[in-house]
Design an enzyme around this catalytic site. Structure first.
Site, PDB file in Angstrom:
ATOM      1  N   LYS A 235     -25.309   4.851 -44.397  1.00  0.00           N
ATOM      2  CA  LYS A 235     -24.113   5.456 -43.511  1.00  0.00           C
ATOM      3  C   LYS A 235     -24.724   6.898 -43.373  1.00  0.00           C
ATOM      4  CE  LYS A 235     -20.311   4.350 -42.381  1.00  0.00           C
ATOM      5  NZ  LYS A 235     -19.455   3.000 -41.956  1.00  0.00           N
TER       6      LYS A 235
ATOM      7  N   LYS B 281     -20.682  -4.689 -47.214  1.00  0.00           N
ATOM      8  CA  LYS B 281     -20.111  -5.453 -45.679  1.00  0.00           C
ATOM      9  C   LYS B 281     -21.207  -7.224 -45.152  1.00  0.00           C
ATOM     10  CE  LYS B 281     -18.109  -2.631 -43.246  1.00  0.00           C
ATOM     11  NZ  LYS B 281     -17.698  -1.663 -43.324  1.00  0.00           N
TER      12      LYS B 281
ATOM     13  N   LYS C   1     -27.971  -1.162 -42.431  1.00  0.00           N
ATOM     14  CA  LYS C   1     -27.269  -1.019 -40.755  1.00  0.00           C
ATOM     15  C   LYS C   1     -26.225  -0.456 -40.837  1.00  0.00           C
ATOM     16  CE  LYS C   1     -26.423  -1.883 -37.005  1.00  0.00           C
ATOM     17  NZ  LYS C   1     -25.842  -1.146 -36.720  1.00  0.00           N
TER      18      LYS C   1
ATOM     19  N   THR D  82     -14.566  -4.618 -34.045  1.00  0.00           N
ATOM     20  CA  THR D  82     -13.561  -4.177 -35.207  1.00  0.00           C
ATOM     21  C   THR D  82     -12.498  -4.801 -35.535  1.00  0.00           C
ATOM     22  OG1 THR D  82     -15.700  -2.563 -36.149  1.00  0.00           O
ATOM     23  CG2 THR D  82     -13.618  -2.738 -37.307  1.00  0.00           C
TER      24      THR D  82
ATOM     25  N   SER E 289     -22.786  -5.832 -33.670  1.00  0.00           N
ATOM     26  CA  SER E 289     -23.731  -4.724 -34.138  1.00  0.00           C
ATOM     27  C   SER E 289     -25.554  -5.799 -33.875  1.00  0.00           C
ATOM     28  CB  SER E 289     -23.986  -3.576 -35.288  1.00  0.00           C
ATOM     29  OG  SER E 289     -23.236  -2.555 -34.290  1.00  0.00           O
TER      30      SER E 289
ATOM     31  N   ASN F  19     -10.452   4.285 -32.656  1.00  0.00           N
ATOM     32  CA  ASN F  19     -11.663   2.601 -31.792  1.00  0.00           C
ATOM     33  C   ASN F  19     -10.632   1.354 -32.296  1.00  0.00           C
ATOM     34  OD1 ASN F  19     -13.419   0.957 -32.380  1.00  0.00           O
ATOM     35  ND2 ASN F  19     -14.092   1.639 -30.331  1.00  0.00           N
TER      36      ASN F  19
HETATM   37  N1  NAI Z   1     -15.938   1.803 -35.520  1.00  0.00           N
HETATM   38  C1  NAI Z   1     -16.033   0.728 -35.982  1.00  0.00           C
HETATM   39  O1  NAI Z   1     -17.237  -0.337 -35.545  1.00  0.00           O
HETATM   40  C2  NAI Z   1     -15.728   0.680 -37.628  1.00  0.00           C
HETATM   41  C3  NAI Z   1     -14.824   1.561 -38.375  1.00  0.00           C
HETATM   42  N2  NAI Z   1     -14.851   0.885 -39.499  1.00  0.00           N
HETATM   43  C4  NAI Z   1     -13.132   1.967 -40.109  1.00  0.00           C
HETATM   44  O2  NAI Z   1     -12.680   1.949 -38.998  1.00  0.00           O
HETATM   45  C5  NAI Z   1     -12.054   3.020 -39.835  1.00  0.00           C
HETATM   46  C6  NAI Z   1     -11.329   3.900 -38.428  1.00  0.00           C
HETATM   47  O3  NAI Z   1     -11.896   3.723 -37.725  1.00  0.00           O
HETATM   48  P1  NAI Z   1     -12.367   4.567 -35.783  1.00  0.00           P
HETATM   49  O4  NAI Z   1     -11.432   4.033 -35.318  1.00  0.00           O
HETATM   50  O5  NAI Z   1     -14.141   3.582 -35.793  1.00  0.00           O
HETATM   51  O6  NAI Z   1     -12.752   6.386 -35.696  1.00  0.00           O
HETATM   52  P2  NAI Z   1     -11.903   7.041 -35.005  1.00  0.00           P
HETATM   53  O7  NAI Z   1     -11.784   8.122 -35.362  1.00  0.00           O
HETATM   54  O8  NAI Z   1     -11.818   6.124 -33.204  1.00  0.00           O
HETATM   55  O9  NAI Z   1      -9.811   7.236 -35.375  1.00  0.00           O
HETATM   56  C7  NAI Z   1      -9.741   6.967 -37.005  1.00  0.00           C
HETATM   57  C8  NAI Z   1      -8.255   6.968 -36.211  1.00  0.00           C
HETATM   58  O10 NAI Z   1      -8.033   7.301 -37.909  1.00  0.00           O
HETATM   59  C9  NAI Z   1      -6.526   8.333 -37.563  1.00  0.00           C
HETATM   60  N3  NAI Z   1      -6.216   8.512 -38.653  1.00  0.00           N
HETATM   61  C10 NAI Z   1      -6.861  10.219 -39.779  1.00  0.00           C
HETATM   62  N4  NAI Z   1      -6.025  10.622 -40.292  1.00  0.00           N
HETATM   63  C11 NAI Z   1      -5.273   9.790 -40.322  1.00  0.00           C
HETATM   64  C12 NAI Z   1      -3.873   9.611 -41.004  1.00  0.00           C
HETATM   65  N5  NAI Z   1      -3.787  10.643 -42.958  1.00  0.00           N
HETATM   66  N6  NAI Z   1      -2.839   9.312 -41.029  1.00  0.00           N
HETATM   67  C13 NAI Z   1      -2.916   8.659 -39.697  1.00  0.00           C
HETATM   68  N7  NAI Z   1      -4.393   8.171 -39.590  1.00  0.00           N
HETATM   69  C14 NAI Z   1      -5.068   9.037 -39.265  1.00  0.00           C
HETATM   70  C15 NAI Z   1      -7.123   9.111 -36.201  1.00  0.00           C
HETATM   71  O11 NAI Z   1      -5.870  10.082 -35.394  1.00  0.00           O
HETATM   72  C16 NAI Z   1      -7.614   8.303 -35.056  1.00  0.00           C
HETATM   73  O12 NAI Z   1      -6.799   7.863 -35.093  1.00  0.00           O
HETATM   74  C17 NAI Z   1     -13.209   4.003 -40.686  1.00  0.00           C
HETATM   75  O13 NAI Z   1     -12.354   3.967 -41.902  1.00  0.00           O
HETATM   76  C18 NAI Z   1     -14.543   3.581 -40.109  1.00  0.00           C
HETATM   77  O14 NAI Z   1     -15.578   3.331 -41.287  1.00  0.00           O
HETATM   78  C19 NAI Z   1     -15.186   0.217 -40.737  1.00  0.00           C
HETATM   79  C20 NAI Z   1     -16.128   0.100 -39.593  1.00  0.00           C
HETATM   80  C21 NAI Z   1     -16.225  -0.617 -38.200  1.00  0.00           C
HETATM   81  O1  AKG Z   2     -21.757  -1.830 -36.504  1.00  0.00           O
HETATM   82  C1  AKG Z   2     -22.189  -1.387 -37.192  1.00  0.00           C
HETATM   83  O2  AKG Z   2     -23.881  -0.827 -38.042  1.00  0.00           O
HETATM   84  C2  AKG Z   2     -22.066  -0.522 -38.395  1.00  0.00           C
HETATM   85  C3  AKG Z   2     -20.332  -0.219 -38.610  1.00  0.00           C
HETATM   86  C4  AKG Z   2     -19.444   0.413 -39.620  1.00  0.00           C
HETATM   87  O3  AKG Z   2     -19.969   1.534 -39.831  1.00  0.00           O
HETATM   88  C5  AKG Z   2     -18.720  -0.013 -40.574  1.00  0.00           C
HETATM   89  O4  AKG Z   2     -18.985  -0.977 -40.440  1.00  0.00           O
HETATM   90  O5  AKG Z   2     -18.802   0.678 -41.582  1.00  0.00           O
END
Ligand code: NAI
Ligand code: AKG
Length: 431
Positions: free
Chosen positions: A106, A94, A70, A190, A359, A221
């Site tokens: 991934k 995780k 996953k 998340t 998920s 997000n």
């Molecule tokens: N979306 C999810 O359900 C999950 C996300 N994550 C992790 O959380 C982190 C963020 O993911 P999402 O919010 O989904 O991605 P996203 O694409 O929605 O947001 C990423 C954010 O980080 C910002 N960013 C990028 N570089 C930056 C920097 N140098 N300084 C400050 N901000 C910066 C971007 O502008 C954006 O606002 C990633 O590491 C992802 O793997 C972990 C578990 C689940």
């Molecule tokens: O919802 C999922 O299956 C995985 C989300 C994810 O990519 C993460 O936890 O880093």
């Protein structure tokens, strides 16, 4: 220098200590040293102007001994095989730390999605599934959203899978739109889960949200929903950054109007920062993204990308605690430095597991056809995540170890048991 290692070797270096603390068979150590499979493909996309571009894409499956693998799919210019493999390793840990019946995977595409039109983005998303449809599946490997992908993209991907296989199998992908079998609560899961973990930890420390300040790196997000829910829960969110800049207001920021403004203009600056009485526009300073990491706050939330804190900037961190919502935001060497400075780190594999927990609930709903309301999803999320977090916190206290070590131990013990149950001969068939 240690930090010039590949991301995977940096991540793997933390396992040495874990293997020394538990009695793990050599077979398990060898099996966890590298991903079981990394699939790579060239993904051709017809651009709107008629030209053809080909993007490299990957799907890494680290291990499937606890169940189908996953993990999300990332669209970013810096994606490569090393990053995807490392993210699949963290997914494996995780899923086991919160006791889900999944292994870790991934995916990613090396692309700047902001340079694509909506139709080009849809063609790329469908192309990803055409490239990998035969190595994923509801009982094999189930993708989800990650950085720069969202429910719309998951919807296109699910649809492409249905078209290729001629099967409506909604459990092929999670994080889909509700209309395609998505789950209530997945988008915010998340950030919500991270807030639950922070709340459980704060309670143990007898800290009250109203007395705690928070700075959030990354306003996507995960970071946005965390910030919004944290403010609702009474914490004071004093700073927010994204890839273009950062803002700070010691009186507190109001995440919701900031999010609306960002979605309209793609910028954090030049907006109405607060609709409630938290602060006025004149109270808000533009600061650098690096300066946000050095703010004197109770909790520094890292919700952007890997390696935000390295040996190069770890000495600037003044927060009391770090909440790792991003995957791998602190390098292994920087982590040691934080521990020696007495800064608590709440680790990624636990803190950000809310996404994959919901998920999992989406996958169950798809398989049973029985759909649940958001209140029930959030209750299940809280039970699973806080229950497993409390086990880690207890172990950390009992064994006098940090939270990451406690989480990794909880995870690796479960993975080792599953590997042992699979028998010792499965790699030695003559087929
Ligand atoms: N979306 C999810 O359900 C999950 C996300 N994550 C992790 O959380 C982190 C963020 O993911 P999402 O919010 O989904 O991605 P996203 O694409 O929605 O947001 C990423 C954010 O980080 C910002 N960013 C990028 N570089 C930056 C920097 N140098 N300084 C400050 N901000 C910066 C971007 O502008 C954006 O606002 C990633 O590491 C992802 O793997 C972990 C578990 C689940
Ligand atoms: O919802 C999922 O299956 C995985 C989300 C994810 O990519 C993460 O936890 O880093």
């Amino acid at each position: 220098m240690a930090e010039e290692k590949s991301l995977l070797s940096d991540a793997q270096s933390r396992m040495v200590d874990i293997f020394d603390r538990i009695d793990v068979d050599d077979d398990v150590r060898h099996q966890l040293q590298q991903p079981r499979r990394i699939h790579q493909a060239a993904i051709p996309v017809r651009m709107d102007d008629g030209s053809l571009r080909v993007f490299p894409g990957w799907r890494a499956q680290y291990d499937q001994c606890r169940g189908p693998s996953k993990g999300g799919i990332r669209f970013h210019p810096d994606v490569d095989a090393d990053e995807v493999a490392t993210l699949s390793f963290w997914m494996m840990l995780k899923c086991a730390v919160v006791n889900l019946p999944f292994g870790g995977a991934k995916g990613g595409v090396q692309v700047d999605p902001k340079s694509l039109s909506l139709l080009e983005l849809e063609r790329l998303s469908r192309g990803y599934i055409r490239a990998f449809y035969d190595v994923i599946g509801p009982n094999l490997d189930i993708p989800a959203p990650d950085v720069n992908t969202n429910e719309t993209i998951m919807g296109w991907m699910a649809d492409e899978y249905f078209e290729i296989t001629r099967q409506k199998v909604p459990d092929i992908i999670t994080g889909k739109p509700l209309t395609m079998g998505g789950s209530a609560g997945r988008t915010a899961a998340t950030g919500r889960g991270a807030l639950y973990v922070l709340g459980a930890w704060a309670k143990r420390q007898s800290k009250r949200p109203e007395n705690m300040t928070i700075a959030v790196q990354g306003f996507g997000n995960a970071g946005y929903h965390f910030a919004r829910l944290a403010q609702e829960a009474g914490y004071r969110v004093v700073a927010i950054s994204d890839s273009k800049g950062a803002i700070h207001a010691s009186g507190g920021l109001d995440p919701e109007p900031i999010w609306r403004h960002k979605n309209q203009t793609r910028e954090l600056k030049g907006m109405v920062y607060c609709e409630s009485s938290v602060c006025t526009e004149t109270d808000v300073d533009q600061i650098s993204q690096d300066d946000l990491l050095a703010l004197d706050v109770d909790v520094l939330v890292l919700a952007a990308l890997e390696s935000a804190i390295t040996t190069g900037n770890v000495d600037r961190v003044r927060a009391g605690a770090i909440l790792e919502i991003a995957n791998g935001p602190v390098t292994a060497d920087a982590d040691k430095s934080l521990t020696s400075q007495g800064i608590t780190v709440l680790p990624d594999v636990l803190v950000n597991a809310g996404g994959v927990i919901v998920s999992y609930l989406e996958w169950i709903q798809n398989r049973t056809g029985d759909y649940w309301p958001e209140s029930y999803i959030n209750q299940r999320l809280a039970e699973q995540l806080v229950g497993q977090a409390e086990l880690c916190f207890d172990r950390a206290e009992e064994e006098n170890i940090d939270y990451r070590v406690a989480a990794y131990l909880q995870s690796v013990e479960r993975i080792a048991e599953a590997i042992a149950s699979s028998g010792t001969q499965r790699y030695f068939r003559n087929d």
